[in-house]
Design an enzyme around this catalytic site. Structure first.
Site, short mmCIF file in Angstrom:
data_model
loop_
_atom_site.label_atom_id
_atom_site.label_comp_id
_atom_site.label_asym_id
_atom_site.label_seq_id
_atom_site.Cartn_x
_atom_site.Cartn_y
_atom_site.Cartn_z
N HIS C 125 0.87 -1.18 0.00
CA HIS C 125 0.00 0.00 0.00
C HIS C 125 0.91 1.24 0.00
CE1 HIS C 125 -2.78 2.97 1.80
NE2 HIS C 125 -3.77 2.18 1.45
N ASP C 201 2.97 -4.36 7.88
CA ASP C 201 1.75 -3.60 7.70
C ASP C 201 0.59 -4.52 8.06
OD1 ASP C 201 -0.51 -2.32 6.85
OD2 ASP C 201 0.33 -1.66 4.93
N GLN C 204 -4.60 -4.70 7.02
CA GLN C 204 -5.61 -5.64 6.56
C GLN C 204 -5.70 -6.87 7.46
OE1 GLN C 204 -7.96 -5.44 4.20
NE2 GLN C 204 -7.31 -3.35 3.76
N LYS C 227 -10.19 -0.19 10.65
CA LYS C 227 -10.30 -1.43 9.87
C LYS C 227 -10.59 -2.63 10.76
CE LYS C 227 -7.37 0.10 6.16
NZ LYS C 227 -7.93 0.48 4.86
N CYS C 369 -4.77 2.44 -3.56
CA CYS C 369 -3.50 2.95 -3.03
C CYS C 369 -2.39 1.92 -3.18
CB CYS C 369 -3.64 3.35 -1.57
SG CYS C 369 -4.79 4.69 -1.33
C1 LIG Z 1 -2.54 -2.80 3.54
C2 LIG Z 1 -2.86 -1.41 3.96
N1 LIG Z 1 -1.90 -0.63 4.46
C3 LIG Z 1 -2.14 0.63 4.88
C4 LIG Z 1 -3.39 1.17 4.80
C5 LIG Z 1 -3.59 2.58 5.25
O1 LIG Z 1 -4.40 2.67 6.38
P1 LIG Z 1 -4.90 4.09 6.85
O2 LIG Z 1 -5.60 4.71 5.68
O3 LIG Z 1 -5.82 3.81 7.97
O4 LIG Z 1 -3.70 4.87 7.24
C6 LIG Z 1 -4.44 0.38 4.29
C7 LIG Z 1 -5.82 0.90 4.18
O5 LIG Z 1 -6.17 1.71 3.35
C8 LIG Z 1 -4.17 -0.92 3.86
O6 LIG Z 1 -5.13 -1.69 3.36
#
Ligand SMILES: Cc1ncc(COP(=O)(O)O)c(C=O)c1O
Ligand SMILES: Cc1ncc(COP(=O)(O)O)c(C=O)c1O
Lengths: 155, 411, 411, 155
Positions: C125, C201, C204, C227, C369
């Site tokens: 991401h 990370d 998810q 999430k 993203c």
């Molecule tokens: C794998 C992953 N990493 C990072 C993020 C970023 O999370 P956040 O938008 O809560 O900072 C997300 C969600 O959009 C994600 O699915």
């Protein structure tokens, strides 16, 4: 106001009004350690003279609330002239007193587990655990002392 | 104007029904955080119950609604401070502190170099000090302080000299310790006169009177929702569109990019450049509701109400505690907000606050994240009393009675 | 195990009562953000109604309660991920993205230098890419990517070479596009084998199965409350205490300092060093409630339930749409989470999602993203379907029916 | 599904299925401008041949949803061969169409204010305003074109 009286026992107010071992020691040879309580602004400076494994002298300066002042004053009386081992034991006992959760206090306010006798008049600080925010005030001097001993070791 | 009644406001605030140590709560800590009215809490609840979704990213109904609610809050906020470029100038951060970090680490990083000066004041909150110290470590800038007079005002008598080499003036509109309200417009004129920009810490001032960035002629503004009857978790950074669009990205991640390749990325334009990741959506909804609520009360009304409370409190402290309690702050209500710091003779602030708590009185002891100011006055802590639109003179009654007890107990 | 029933979960989720375009909502966007149960929303409401106050700074009753609630959430979170050093290892940020920025701009800034390599993967991401690109610009580090195979898995066949000069491996536990679950423990062993650290990370993975940082043998973990059935506005950064205590400050301001003088500042120790300013207090309360709720459901139960949903969806997509809809992700449930990305032949993801919305079906079209990954597979967007503990096979029924319409409309 | 049919008019689907002026122009001499819709991943590249104040040729590549593709295709037909002034007018009219708030649309879906005649078949895109999230899809090509004209000016 019974809680409040539990917190502010007469002996605590006494140490607050007439703090023991207040002042500085020439450093060096004395070891000088600073402590902060960033949350309430309490500051303390502890001066330690350690000779042959004995804490021969201790002095304190700084400012803070009655609890932190009384606790540091009582600490200085309790550890002055003691062997480092005894000092460490005192630190441990005191920290135990402070981590006894309020709910494990008996109705009459006596901690169930901590060995009060070994603490002497320091036991008067036990009322602090009912006021979790104040525990850091009571432990500031002790953490600073503990830090001083650690520094000593690593030098 | 005439319709403002703090008793009506009180009915909207659930927390004022709280009982503490057998006393009705006397909340005098609005300077630390304010109490949200039911409509703010409910706006967030409804958001989670009806339209919670991630913003900007989906086409389905609740996502459009969530996006509209989020962007709507940006719009409301822009109007609230009269942002000339509208919503496009409003960045949502997590609090005032992040807003200043954004200013220092994005604008400051790009525009300040060795030898450049940032001019703060001795009465700044750490939020407007530490980021500049961090920049100083990395960039060799100079951080300079406008002194504070013994009357608790900015000492502007040597402002010309102080402004030498200054690229940014960054001061608080209202001190969170002294209550002093600073002459922002005058400072803006002086800053612009030497080609510097001016940033304003609006954390305290935002809830206590009208804020108009055009009228004040300022370049940057920071504040937090939780100090204006809104929720935790969201703050605001405002700057003029021209400046915003020139600022390099700060936090990197999703939402702030136009493109990401394996070899680099292109940042997005507008406020989203500075909103990496899922933003505080429910919090923006809460902030929007708080803005509407405050506008309903009327910022000028709040200002007048708090001035009355302050005048009354200063007078009664003088009458009842002269010689025993010292007010650390201006002793009249001219350019002064509803924050009253007390130094109680012979009793540490922490102990005063502890005794007050037994009467249900909530005040804040400590250095209030303004250690340089405390040092300036040789203090380690004060007892800070601060009022909000829901405060009453009766709150001061209870305060003074409890204060008597504290003084006696340690006397 | 046997007590888990998604129908019971559904009764706890107010948003599932929502009607969209005359259809009951079919929420299949839990990968973007999840739907909070009533107990999470109410925990925050109660917080604002009963005990809202600024934390850490006052001695009065509600402030102690707020502090206890805030720190209690830290403790719950620490247990949830089995942090070996407990709450002292848990930093509250605003989201996963800020957590990665903290990692890059604090730990990375202090520990990575010219020529050092950070090893990511092509399925990251942007939150776990852009901060490293930013560091690369400033520090001349190298950012390297583990390739993704045509079977949508990490290609670890050249891992030894890839690990050359690597100081940090930073990969997602579960892809938010492919659903792929990566072999975190294997990667941890490999990273540690070359003296590198490993960051994960968990955005998810956190809501979809148990997370145990000791068991995984990782060094850093990032995730977001929103999430995992929690609120917006709060994220988590976890690292081992030894590492945390060596990390230099990131955002500067109140709460993160031990002392501030006119000539400098001393940062505080522990998690607060990284929590400048008023933290997301109500949000921490909500996160704590979400953790408790998830633990009540049982993370292993959620895992099993979502695996069933995914198996069923993959099977039926194959049966009903083979040749018309391609699944961008592993075609079986081995090491695979409940995220199913679709490429609909001849119809753009945005248009698919728009048609689905008419049936009350919430899915997310776009690059999610993860642009480098999209480029890897020559896609500009997918339609992403993602499940949560409240999802049912019936949701897939509605999805497939709506998908037929979309395909016909643009066919 | 009446809303949906309003969005996906037949002429839009037609431009989507058979986009006009698709391709590249050699650059230079043609001007090349890129546009992104970061939120949904739509990408567009516009090639412009401008001679003596006239947009003599325009070509487009990129990918995106039916709305962004149809809008760019329709745009290219509308502006090709026009004077720069006419092109700018078209951009303005189109942006106006997109900012007419959905609530000011009449029951029958006709915008009250925007001058539809000047827009020709582009008027078919008016249904987009009922789907605020999609407005950015419809305006991507236009913003990119507008950017191209600005760049041209500043060179
Ligand atoms: C794998 C992953 N990493 C990072 C993020 C970023 O999370 P956040 O938008 O809560 O900072 C997300 C969600 O959009 C994600 O699915
Ligand atoms: C004047 C001033 N500036 C900045 C801040 C910091 O605000 P926050 O903690 O919301 O970041 C405060 C509040 O504590 C304040 O009173």
């Amino acid at each position: 106001m019974s809680n409040l009286e539990d917190l502010y026992r007469e002996i605590i107010l006494d140490h607050y009004r007439s703090p023991r071992n207040r002042g500085e020691l020439p450093s060096p040879p004395a070891q000088r350690v600073e402590g902060f309580n960033p949350l309430c602004g309490d500051e303390i400076v502890v001066y330690l003279n350690i000779e042959d494994g004995v804490l021969t002298d201790i002095k304190l300066t700084g400012q803070g609330c009655s609890i932190s002042q009384a606790s540091s004053s009582m600490m200085s009386s309790a550890v002055k002239g003691k062997s480092l081992e005894q000092v460490r034991d005192a630190i441990t006992s005191f920290k135990q007193l402070m981590t006894v959760h309020a709910s494990t206090l008996q109705e009459n306010g006596q901690p169930v587990e901590a060995d009060l006798r070994s603490l002497g008049e320091l036991a008067a600080l036990q009322g602090v655990v009912k006021f979790p925010v104040r525990i850091k005030c009571a432990t500031l001097a002790w953490n600073t002392l503990s830090q001083g001993l650690d520094d000593q070791l690593s030098n | 104007m005439t319709s403002f009644d703090p008793h009506f406001v009180r009915r909207d605030i659930p927390l004022l029904e709280r009982v503490i140590n057998d006393h009705a709560i006397t909340y005098l800590d609005s300077g630390a955080t304010s109490l949200p009215p039911r409509c703010v809490i409910e706006a967030m609840t409804r958001y989670y119950e009806l339209r919670h979704a991630n913003v900007h990213r989906s086409v389905f109904q609740t996502a459009s609604e969530a996006t509209a609610a989020y962007e709507g809050a940006r719009d409301l906020t822009a109007r609230f401070i009269n942002a000339p470029g509208g919503a496009e100038e409003v960045v949502f951060t997590k609090n005032t502190t992040e807003s200043f970090n954004l200013l220092a680490k994005s604008w400051g990083w790009a525009n300040l170099h060795d030898g450049d000066v940032v001019l703060l004041s001795e009465m700044e909150h750490h939020a407007n000090i530490v980021p500049w110290f961090q920049l100083r470590e990395e960039r060799g800038i100079e951080v300079r302080f406008i002194p504070v007079t013994d009357e608790y005002r900015l000492d502007l008598s040597h402002l010309d000299e102080l402004l030498n080499n200054v690229k940014l003036v960054s001061v608080t509109a209202m001190s969170n310790v002294l209550g002093t309200i600073n002459p922002v417009r005058e400072l803006a004129v002086a800053a612009h006169g030497v080609g510097a920009l001016i940033a304003i810490d609006g954390a305290q001032s935002i809830a206590h009177g009208p804020t108009d960035v055009v009228d004040l002629d300022i370049d940057f503004l920071a504040f937090s929702a939780h100090k204006m009857l809104g929720p935790t978790g969201i703050g605001v950074f405002w700057t003029r569109a021209e400046l915003l669009n020139e600022m390099p990205p700060f936090l990197g991640g999703g939402g702030m990019i136009a493109d990401v390749r394996l070899d680099g990325y292109t940042p997005a334009n507008g406020p989203t450049r500075f909103e990496a990741g899922t933003p505080p959506i429910a919090e923006a909804v809460g902030l929007g509701a708080a803005v509407r609520y405050l506008q309903g009360l009327g910022m000028a009304n709040i200002d007048a109400h708090e001035e009355n409370l302050t005048r009354d409190a200063l007078q009664r402290l003088e009458d009842q505690f002269a010689g025993r309690v010292r007010v650390i702050g201006p002793n009249n209500v001219v350019n002064r907000g509803a924050v009253v710091s007390l130094d109680v003779e012979g009793v540490h602030a922490h102990d005063v606050a502890q005794v007050l708590d037994q009467f249900g009185v909530c005040v804040r002891p400590g250095h209030h994240c303004a250690k340089p100011l405390m040092r300036r006055f040789g203090l380690s802590a004060t007892v800070r009393v601060s009022y909000g639109p829901y405060s009453l003179a009766q709150d001061t009654d209870v305060l003074l009675e409890a204060l008597e007890h504290a003084v006696k107990m340690f006397g």
